[in-house]
Design a protein around this motif. Structure first.
Motif, mmCIF file in Angstrom:
data_model
loop_
_atom_site.group_PDB
_atom_site.id
_atom_site.type_symbol
_atom_site.label_atom_id
_atom_site.label_comp_id
_atom_site.label_asym_id
_atom_site.label_seq_id
_atom_site.Cartn_x
_atom_site.Cartn_y
_atom_site.Cartn_z
ATOM 1 N N ALA A 1 0.770 -1.350 -0.042
ATOM 2 C CA ALA A 1 -0.043 0.045 0.040
ATOM 3 C C ALA A 1 0.738 1.194 -0.062
ATOM 4 O O ALA A 1 1.849 1.202 0.698
ATOM 5 C CB ALA A 1 -0.973 -0.011 1.181
ATOM 6 N N ALA A 2 0.345 2.329 -0.736
ATOM 7 C CA ALA A 2 1.149 3.372 -0.823
ATOM 8 C C ALA A 2 0.704 4.405 0.493
ATOM 9 O O ALA A 2 -0.190 4.051 0.995
ATOM 10 C CB ALA A 2 0.779 4.174 -2.000
ATOM 11 N N GLY A 3 1.805 5.310 0.906
ATOM 12 C CA GLY A 3 1.503 6.115 1.863
ATOM 13 C C GLY A 3 0.377 7.220 1.607
ATOM 14 O O GLY A 3 0.778 8.366 2.069
ATOM 15 N N ARG B 1 -5.665 4.622 11.408
ATOM 16 C CA ARG B 1 -4.498 3.503 11.197
ATOM 17 C C ARG B 1 -3.233 4.386 10.386
ATOM 18 O O ARG B 1 -2.314 3.970 10.639
ATOM 19 C CB ARG B 1 -5.056 2.670 10.024
ATOM 20 C CG ARG B 1 -5.333 3.183 8.532
ATOM 21 C CD ARG B 1 -5.864 1.857 7.725
ATOM 22 N NE ARG B 1 -6.171 2.383 6.251
ATOM 23 C CZ ARG B 1 -7.214 2.639 5.716
ATOM 24 N NH1 ARG B 1 -8.269 2.299 6.342
ATOM 25 N NH2 ARG B 1 -7.258 2.978 4.195
ATOM 26 N N THR B 2 -3.326 5.467 9.490
ATOM 27 C CA THR B 2 -2.239 5.993 9.289
ATOM 28 C C THR B 2 -1.327 6.712 10.575
ATOM 29 O O THR B 2 -0.218 6.558 10.520
ATOM 30 C CB THR B 2 -2.460 7.359 8.379
ATOM 31 O OG1 THR B 2 -3.439 6.699 7.425
ATOM 32 C CG2 THR B 2 -1.512 8.011 7.899
ATOM 33 N N THR B 3 -2.174 7.232 11.594
ATOM 34 C CA THR B 3 -1.402 7.562 12.774
ATOM 35 C C THR B 3 -0.716 6.394 13.321
ATOM 36 O O THR B 3 0.463 6.520 14.001
ATOM 37 C CB THR B 3 -2.368 7.886 14.014
ATOM 38 O OG1 THR B 3 -3.253 8.773 13.163
ATOM 39 C CG2 THR B 3 -1.768 8.571 15.055
ATOM 40 N N VAL B 4 -1.216 5.121 13.226
ATOM 41 C CA VAL B 4 -0.290 4.023 13.968
ATOM 42 C C VAL B 4 0.960 3.691 13.038
ATOM 43 O O VAL B 4 1.806 3.400 13.465
ATOM 44 C CB VAL B 4 -1.472 2.812 14.071
ATOM 45 C CG1 VAL B 4 -0.616 1.473 14.483
ATOM 46 C CG2 VAL B 4 -2.612 3.053 15.027
ATOM 47 N N ASN B 5 0.599 3.649 11.749
ATOM 48 C CA ASN B 5 1.398 3.535 10.721
ATOM 49 C C ASN B 5 2.783 4.277 11.115
ATOM 50 O O ASN B 5 3.964 3.920 11.116
ATOM 51 C CB ASN B 5 1.362 4.025 9.488
ATOM 52 C CG ASN B 5 -0.056 2.859 8.610
ATOM 53 O OD1 ASN B 5 -0.216 1.814 9.345
ATOM 54 N ND2 ASN B 5 -0.640 3.124 7.749
ATOM 55 N N VAL B 6 2.694 5.622 11.177
ATOM 56 C CA VAL B 6 3.563 6.618 11.421
ATOM 57 C C VAL B 6 4.280 6.449 13.073
ATOM 58 O O VAL B 6 5.604 6.605 12.995
ATOM 59 C CB VAL B 6 3.057 8.177 11.642
ATOM 60 C CG1 VAL B 6 3.985 9.099 11.985
ATOM 61 C CG2 VAL B 6 2.673 8.378 9.804
HETATM 62 N N1 ASP Z 1 -3.364 6.046 4.422
HETATM 63 C C1 ASP Z 1 -2.391 5.239 4.715
HETATM 64 C C2 ASP Z 1 -0.922 5.769 4.773
HETATM 65 O O1 ASP Z 1 -0.864 6.644 4.224
HETATM 66 C C3 ASP Z 1 -2.487 3.977 4.022
HETATM 67 C C4 ASP Z 1 -3.894 3.258 4.165
HETATM 68 O O2 ASP Z 1 -4.646 3.775 3.313
HETATM 69 O O3 ASP Z 1 -3.944 2.319 4.891
HETATM 70 O O4 ASP Z 1 -0.111 5.289 5.816
#
Ligand code: ASP
Length: 414
Positions: A350-352, A389-394
């Motif tokens: 998945a792209a960011g 989920r983006t917050t958790v990604n970062v």
């Molecule tokens: N929006 C998320 C991100 O940029 C990626 C996703 O759609 O899960 O990290």
């Protein structure tokens, strides 16, 4: 460089929080006039996107040249990839646990027409994805912002600078990229000053869109509510229990101090729903707030923003399981493990950018043999889940930077 730019004496994270709140109010109550403020968000995101490629390039090259030997690079690379894979897998299992216990989709009346049209199942095979890391044309990769190729080229370029025999030439190259990185960080800092205005514009626009979409509001109250709660609970446990434990045990660092240092970056991830757009701010916060060296952060964070998405991985798993439950399809252990494996691949692929995860669910649905139209079930609440989920990604990327810096013997501020 100060850790957080101040405006009227307020620290940046307060400014962003206020902007989030005011943007929400504006979007809700004045959604007809949202175009008067939406441009601020767009301009801000353009500014961030403008710096991403040169920032990553200069940062990785200068970081790699400071690493010294190839052994260091190999060790750092292995650790980083191991960290990323292990936290993503943990996140997926957390999601799997919650979705099996809460079972949000069981008994859900589908009540929607099973014709969402064609869901764009753009799937590239795994080996093809690996092949594409090596760009055919590096300038094209820069032009299209193809992150993995850019990271790959920057690592190779930095590494071979250290192999240049002529000291004068080598110094000139190292100085040039160190200087370029310095300038890019200064430009980034300048753009970050405008974050509150950008966040105001972005949030006003998102809320205005949702305010016109009664489906989403109804959905939250109805059957999708349970699904949302499942994703949010699992995200919460991953972010506030598992990752902090990881930091405590592996890095012997203080997760709460690190969380404080990351406040602005996390709020920005929440408002923009984009790990890539948040990257400049994450680098700033991890280096200035938590004290991680550029050597480590320049390597771990851009890579993390591209391939390490714990929040997305968890969400992919819960969403796919929810769809299966809603269709009354019982997935056995083997199938659930297939969901785990494909959720991992989907999160890496998945792209960011906003909503990237939603499209990637088709990868899992296809692998497990679930109907692609199932994506239509979860559309209504995707935007808010995307923010979380983006917050958790970062957050996970930044925890990785701290853990790797500590295991490399760095003294941090957290
Ligand atoms: N929006 C998320 C991100 O940029 C990626 C996703 O759609 O899960 O990290």
């Amino acid at each position: 460089m100060s850790a957080t730019p101040r405006f009227l004496g307020l620290a940046l994270h307060w400014q962003i929080l206020i902007a989030l709140f005011l943007g929400g109010l504006f979007g809700y109550f004045a959604h007809e006039s949202v175009e008067y403020v939406a441009w601020m968000g767009k301009l801000f995101l353009r500014g961030l996107k403008m710096v991403i490629v040169p920032l990553i390039l200069s940062s990785i090259i200068s970081g790699i040249t400071n690493l010294g030997t190839g052994d260091n690079l190999g060790r750092l690379g292995t650790k980083t990839i191991l960290y990323y894979l292990s936290t993503s897998v943990l996140a997926i299992f957390t999601g799997l646990l919650f979705v099996n216990v809460i079972r949000p989709g069981v008994g859900a009346e589908l009540g929607f027409e099973q014709s969402v049209g064609e869901v764009d199942a753009t799937q590239v095979g795994f080996s093809e994805t690996l092949l594409r890391i090596v760009p055919e044309n590096v300038f094209k990769a820069f032009g299209t912002g193809d992150m993995l190729s850019i990271i790959f080229f920057a690592i190779i370029f930095g590494f071979f600078i250290t192999k240049v025999k002529d000291n004068k030439q080598q110094d000139a190259l190292i100085n040039f990229f160190n200087g370029a990185f310095d300038v890019m960080m200064k430009i980034t800092m300048f753009i970050i000053l405008f974050t509150p205005f950008g966040v105001f514009g972005i949030v006003a626009e998102v809320v205005a869109e949702q305010a016109g979409n009664n489906d989403a509001l109804l959905a939250v109250g109805g059957r999708l509510g349970k699904y949302m709660i499942t994703v949010l609970l699992a995200l919460f446990v991953h972010a506030f229990v598992i990752l902090p434990l990881y930091i405590r045990i592996v890095a012997k660092a203080n997760p709460w101090r690190h969380l404080q240092a990351m406040r602005s970056a996390l709020l920005m991830a929440f408002s923009t729903s984009s790990s890539s757009a948040t990257l400049p701010m994450s680098m700033h916060s991890v280096e200035n707030g938590s004290g991680v060296s550029n050597k480590i952060s320049s390597f771990t964070l851009p890579l993390g923003a591209t391939i390490n998405m714990d929040g997305t991985a968890l969400y992919e798993c819960v969403a796919a399981m929810f769809i299966a439950q809603a269709y009354g399809i019982n997935l056995g252990v083997g199938d659930q493990l297939l969901v785990v494996a494909t959720a991992l691949l989907a999160s890496i692929g998945a792209a960011g950018i906003p909503m990237a995860g939603l499209v990637m669910i088709t990868v899992i649905l296809t692998a497990v043999g679930l109907p692609l139209e199932g994506v239509g079930l979860i559309l209504a609440v995707d935007r808010i889940l995307d923010m979380c989920r983006t917050t958790v990604n970062v957050w996970s990327d930044s925890c990785g930077a701290v853990i790797i810096a500590k295991t490399e013997g760095e003294t941090l501020k957290v």
